[in-house]
Design a protein around this motif. Sequence first.
Motif, PDB file in Angstrom:
ATOM      1  N   TYR A 254      10.083   6.155  -8.032  1.00 20.34           N
ATOM      2  CA  TYR A 254      11.479   6.592  -7.922  1.00 20.34           C
ATOM      3  C   TYR A 254      11.578   7.954  -7.236  1.00 20.34           C
ATOM      4  N   ASN A 255      10.518   8.757  -7.309  1.00 18.34           N
ATOM      5  CA  ASN A 255      10.521  10.054  -6.624  1.00 18.34           C
ATOM      6  C   ASN A 255      10.482   9.897  -5.107  1.00 18.34           C
ATOM      7  N   TRP A 256       9.698   8.927  -4.635  1.00 19.56           N
ATOM      8  CA  TRP A 256       9.402   8.895  -3.195  1.00 19.56           C
ATOM      9  C   TRP A 256       9.989   7.712  -2.440  1.00 19.56           C
ATOM     10  N   MET A 257      10.145   6.590  -3.091  1.00 15.56           N
ATOM     11  CA  MET A 257      10.574   5.381  -2.385  1.00 15.56           C
ATOM     12  C   MET A 257      12.087   5.350  -2.208  1.00 15.56           C
ATOM     13  N   PRO A 258      12.590   4.646  -1.188  1.00 19.61           N
ATOM     14  CA  PRO A 258      11.822   3.970  -0.142  1.00 19.61           C
ATOM     15  C   PRO A 258      11.290   4.946   0.906  1.00 19.61           C
ATOM     16  N   VAL A 259      10.363   4.472   1.726  1.00 20.91           N
ATOM     17  CA  VAL A 259       9.831   5.281   2.816  1.00 20.91           C
ATOM     18  C   VAL A 259      10.989   5.656   3.747  1.00 20.91           C
ATOM     19  N   ASP A 260      11.119   6.960   4.030  1.00 23.72           N
ATOM     20  CA  ASP A 260      12.221   7.409   4.894  1.00 23.72           C
ATOM     21  C   ASP A 260      12.006   7.002   6.347  1.00 23.72           C
ATOM     22  N   GLN A 261      10.764   7.140   6.811  1.00 28.10           N
ATOM     23  CA  GLN A 261      10.495   6.807   8.215  1.00 28.10           C
ATOM     24  C   GLN A 261       9.153   6.112   8.323  1.00 28.10           C
ATOM     25  N   TYR A 262       9.174   4.871   8.787  1.00 29.48           N
ATOM     26  CA  TYR A 262       7.954   4.091   8.983  1.00 29.48           C
ATOM     27  C   TYR A 262       7.731   3.954  10.483  1.00 29.48           C
TER      28      TYR A 262
ATOM     29  N   TYR B 296      11.089  -4.876  -7.224  1.00 33.20           N
ATOM     30  CA  TYR B 296      12.431  -4.385  -7.572  1.00 33.20           C
ATOM     31  C   TYR B 296      13.016  -5.221  -8.709  1.00 33.20           C
ATOM     32  N   ASP B 297      12.832  -6.530  -8.640  1.00 31.05           N
ATOM     33  CA  ASP B 297      13.334  -7.404  -9.702  1.00 31.05           C
ATOM     34  C   ASP B 297      12.636  -7.141 -11.034  1.00 31.05           C
ATOM     35  N   GLU B 298      11.426  -6.577 -10.961  1.00 31.08           N
ATOM     36  CA  GLU B 298      10.705  -6.186 -12.179  1.00 31.08           C
ATOM     37  C   GLU B 298      11.120  -4.808 -12.671  1.00 31.08           C
ATOM     38  N   GLY B 299      11.981  -4.128 -11.917  1.00 33.42           N
ATOM     39  CA  GLY B 299      12.432  -2.790 -12.307  1.00 33.42           C
ATOM     40  C   GLY B 299      11.434  -1.695 -12.026  1.00 33.42           C
ATOM     41  N   LEU B 300      10.462  -1.941 -11.129  1.00 30.65           N
ATOM     42  CA  LEU B 300       9.396  -0.969 -10.884  1.00 30.65           C
ATOM     43  C   LEU B 300       9.690  -0.030  -9.723  1.00 30.65           C
ATOM     44  N   VAL B 301      10.603  -0.421  -8.838  1.00 31.88           N
ATOM     45  CA  VAL B 301      10.914   0.416  -7.676  1.00 31.88           C
ATOM     46  C   VAL B 301      12.434   0.573  -7.577  1.00 31.88           C
ATOM     47  N   PRO B 302      12.904   1.657  -6.941  1.00 26.71           N
ATOM     48  CA  PRO B 302      14.336   1.960  -6.955  1.00 26.71           C
ATOM     49  C   PRO B 302      15.163   1.204  -5.925  1.00 26.71           C
ATOM     50  N   ASP B 303      14.511   0.579  -4.968  1.00 26.59           N
ATOM     51  CA  ASP B 303      15.243  -0.067  -3.885  1.00 26.59           C
ATOM     52  C   ASP B 303      14.534  -1.369  -3.532  1.00 26.59           C
TER      53      ASP B 303
ATOM     54  N   TYR C  41       0.818  -1.219   0.000  1.00 26.00           N
ATOM     55  CA  TYR C  41       0.000   0.000   0.000  1.00 26.00           C
ATOM     56  C   TYR C  41       0.855   1.275   0.000  1.00 26.00           C
ATOM     57  N   PHE C  42       2.016   1.211   0.647  1.00 25.52           N
ATOM     58  CA  PHE C  42       2.920   2.359   0.717  1.00 25.52           C
ATOM     59  C   PHE C  42       3.398   2.778  -0.667  1.00 25.52           C
ATOM     60  N   LEU C  43       3.387   1.853  -1.623  1.00 22.51           N
ATOM     61  CA  LEU C  43       3.762   2.180  -3.005  1.00 22.51           C
ATOM     62  C   LEU C  43       2.611   2.878  -3.728  1.00 22.51           C
ATOM     63  N   ARG C  44       1.394   2.481  -3.432  1.00 23.24           N
ATOM     64  CA  ARG C  44       0.232   3.118  -4.066  1.00 23.24           C
ATOM     65  C   ARG C  44       0.126   4.578  -3.662  1.00 23.24           C
ATOM     66  N   PHE C  45       0.534   4.930  -2.445  1.00 22.19           N
ATOM     67  CA  PHE C  45       0.502   6.322  -2.004  1.00 22.19           C
ATOM     68  C   PHE C  45       1.343   7.217  -2.905  1.00 22.19           C
ATOM     69  N   CYS C  46       2.354   6.664  -3.542  1.00 18.08           N
ATOM     70  CA  CYS C  46       3.210   7.476  -4.430  1.00 18.08           C
ATOM     71  C   CYS C  46       2.430   7.981  -5.641  1.00 18.08           C
ATOM     72  N   ASP C  47       1.354   7.257  -6.001  1.00 19.25           N
ATOM     73  CA  ASP C  47       0.637   7.580  -7.238  1.00 19.25           C
ATOM     74  C   ASP C  47      -0.800   7.081  -7.125  1.00 19.25           C
ATOM     75  N   ALA C  48      -1.500   7.538  -6.088  1.00 22.86           N
ATOM     76  CA  ALA C  48      -2.766   6.934  -5.687  1.00 22.86           C
ATOM     77  C   ALA C  48      -3.891   7.101  -6.696  1.00 22.86           C
ATOM     78  N   GLN C  49      -3.822   8.117  -7.552  1.00 24.89           N
ATOM     79  CA  GLN C  49      -4.913   8.373  -8.496  1.00 24.89           C
ATOM     80  C   GLN C  49      -4.689   7.737  -9.862  1.00 24.89           C
ATOM     81  N   ASN C  50      -3.625   6.963 -10.001  1.00 22.60           N
ATOM     82  CA  ASN C  50      -3.288   6.372 -11.298  1.00 22.60           C
ATOM     83  C   ASN C  50      -4.261   5.249 -11.630  1.00 22.60           C
ATOM     84  N   GLY C  51      -5.052   5.421 -12.669  1.00 23.85           N
ATOM     85  CA  GLY C  51      -6.015   4.409 -13.067  1.00 23.85           C
ATOM     86  C   GLY C  51      -5.499   3.456 -14.115  1.00 23.85           C
TER      87      GLY C  51
END
Length: 900
Positions: free
Chosen positions: A544-552, A574-581, A524-534
């Motif tokens: 890549y702009n926001w992840m990973p979460v700095d403080q959980y 990450y193995d799919e190349g979708l997230v930076p970390d 869910y923390f990944l969806r927050f980066c782009d919550a309105q994307n349909g």
Amino acid sequence: MSEASTKRRVERFDPAIEPKWREFWAREGIFTAGRRSGAPRRYILEMFPYPSGDLHIGHLKNYVIGDALTRYYVIRGYDVLHPFGWDAFGLPAENAAIKYGRHPREWTYSNIAESKKSLDVAGIMYDWSREVTTCSPDYYRWNQWLFQLLYRKGLAYRARATVNWDPVDQTVLANEQVDAEGRSWRSGAKVEKRELEQWFFKITAYAERLLNDLDKLEHWPERVRTMQRNWIGKSEGAEVTFLALPPGSDAPEDADPLVVFTTRPDTLWGATFMVLAPEHPLVAKLTAPERQAEAAAYIARARMESEIERTSTTREKSGVFIGSYAINPVNDERIPIWIADYVLMGYGTGAIMAVPAHDERDFEFARAFGLPVRVVVQPPGQELDGDTMAEAWPGDGVMVNSGPINGVPAGKEEGQSVKAAIAWLEAHGRGKGTVNYRLRDWLISRQRYWGTPIPMLHLDDGTIKPVPADQLPVVLPEVQDYLPRGKSPLAAAEHWVNTLDPETGRPARRDTDTMDTFVDSSWYFLRFCDAQNGNEIFSKEAAYNWMPVDQYIGGIEHAILHLLYSRFITKVLYDEGLVPDDEPFKALFTQGMVQRRVRTPLERISPDIVRFPEELRRKLELPAEAQTIEHARTVLKDRGYTLEAENDGSWTAVSGPVTMSKSAGNGIPVGPFVRQYGSDVARIVVLFAAPPENSMEWTDEGVAGAQRFLNRIVTLFGADREAIVAALNAGHDDLSGDAERTLHRKLHETIKKVTLDTEQFRFNTAIAALMELLNEATRYRADTGAVTPVFARMASTFARLLAPFAPHLAEELHLWFGGSGSVYDAGWPEWDETALALEEIEVVLQVNGKLRGRIMVPADADEQQLREWAISNPRVLSFVGDRTVRRIVVVPGKLVNVVV
């Protein structure tokens, strides 16, 4: 007393100021992510909650911590993402809806509306444009997309397996959702074992990475990392294949391979019997007809026992010989096969070679059933005999009775015998060195209604295939009966279950299970980066702009469940190349609980006799009445309670601190409290009462103390607001006087401490520093009788330092002192190291280590000067007398010790 000082004395913090500032923040988008293009980014997130309705103060602590940190970084100029959402699917919501006789959807959305009101009045500010609700099709569509991604990668599969069955919630549970006593994480029911066809996520494929990458998480609590290491449970050893002969046969060609994992393959020559878990799939085939009734009864009993009961070292060993034998691959010896509950199907392969001479559990089992004990490791200087030894020898020694590895040094630490045994096994094709993990694949099927439908189709020929991606989401249908009955309620929705395969037009049936709620929270923390994307789960650019979460921020109870699953899913993406970390959370903070004593009024029958309420009697096993007050006091004390007298002469039983909850009856609803006292008061109580990682006790005294603090701020600055503005506009601070220099130094000490403490989650000491500064400012104002530029600068800075902790009052002060816009756009103050330098310091004088005086000296005094001042000090001289000074010890800036 002057008119101004009279006003300062009577002015009070007014909670009525708070709504206008909450409206202002929302209107101006002060806490909207992306507001500061080009600024450094910060992603701060609290674990999202199950929607439970009106929040109580116990819920608030987690959110106040995240909000304070968010406000700190916003005022420091960061572009902060601080979103919120609702973990709305799953057992918690469904069980509550069933309890109150409402549909889960109605119950969930009603509670979300109530919870949002509580968060609003508490002044917890989120970027609500990014809100997610996991029971909404526009969210769980991507749950289904994620499932199909794992399916394509071979990481989602369906298999028949022994699973954990919750008889109360009528559904299966993942291993991680069963506690050490074998009880369900939600219902508390004793979990049963059943054989079912279920969907799994292959988290074991990532076991080594999940384990090794814990070392990268240096900003996680060590306790959480240790819990995950232990749960993953890596063991190195060998996989060895025995041949299990069916009853009545000695022919190897009739045998089934029986694979064993052992960390001590060097002791294979000492195996005298084998033990299978009662649930092992070969048990039915290997059990002789005359043994089947006894074995079946034993298996049924074992299914009802918890793991902690089955593996207890103090419990008498039990088991059943099933009438068949296995061939030991190292010496071709036939050894009997038993079933016993101390072997678990969830560990290793569910089968062990028993070496009673060198394993205590095996030894106890062998002695209980008269099985042979063969020594294969002789300890130095001893001559063990399997027939007479009183206990197993698990320690080091030399290999004996072990064929090709006789004479090799043995021991877990040395490892020579283990390496030699593995080399022999591999050379002769009898086994191989391998690694085993305690971790098991994640069982995600649930036989409940309120969850994400599994997006798979079942064809008549047994083929299973994904629903086409362009037909997602598979929407959860409306059903009349959603009560748990041991199979999924969706199976009754024939109009929904029966469909056609879009590719072939052949009849197909939808999968009727729903996904584990922890799938929802695993990304869910990944969806927050782009919550309105349909169009996609989230854009790569946003991630890549926001992840990973700095403080959980969240509870340690999620160490193995949510946090482990989130790490797994992030690595897949990450193995799919979708997230930076490949790790989702840089830093993790686990907060303590809010506790409050439970007060139960007692009925006074006469001056000496009190009656205990029925509920308290049942809970504490109390008598109906106490014949004397002293008797009541004693029986309550024995149960951890105290007896308190009320002003009206009545008596109250008071518990020790209990975690605040609705069920305990000690929750304080957020709304009514905030309307009476103010959100800022609640925040100060929560943040100041204890270090945030510790549990805190909520008390009336704590509330009164927070009120006093805020009242003193308003009293000190309220009447002088116009004078403060004028002094700020006057310009240069005059630091020529001692009082001015002292206040200036204290201000910069406070800036430094509040800054460093806030970044380290030491909110209680940061607030304590503000209280000390307030004390110093109050003394200065009383002593000088004037609002000077130094005082005004301190007041303006104080407003900004207060902003993370009492935000409404901080905005009000900022407005009083002529600030424009929001205090959160005013910038965080920086401390001046030169202002921290002291002109004079106090040095302690000792004679033979005992305190004999104190002197004020220049801060830059050297050791020689300190020696001279100490030895010439009259009090020191009086204690030295005519004795000889042996040496003088100087600790610069602290003390001088004259040794005589």
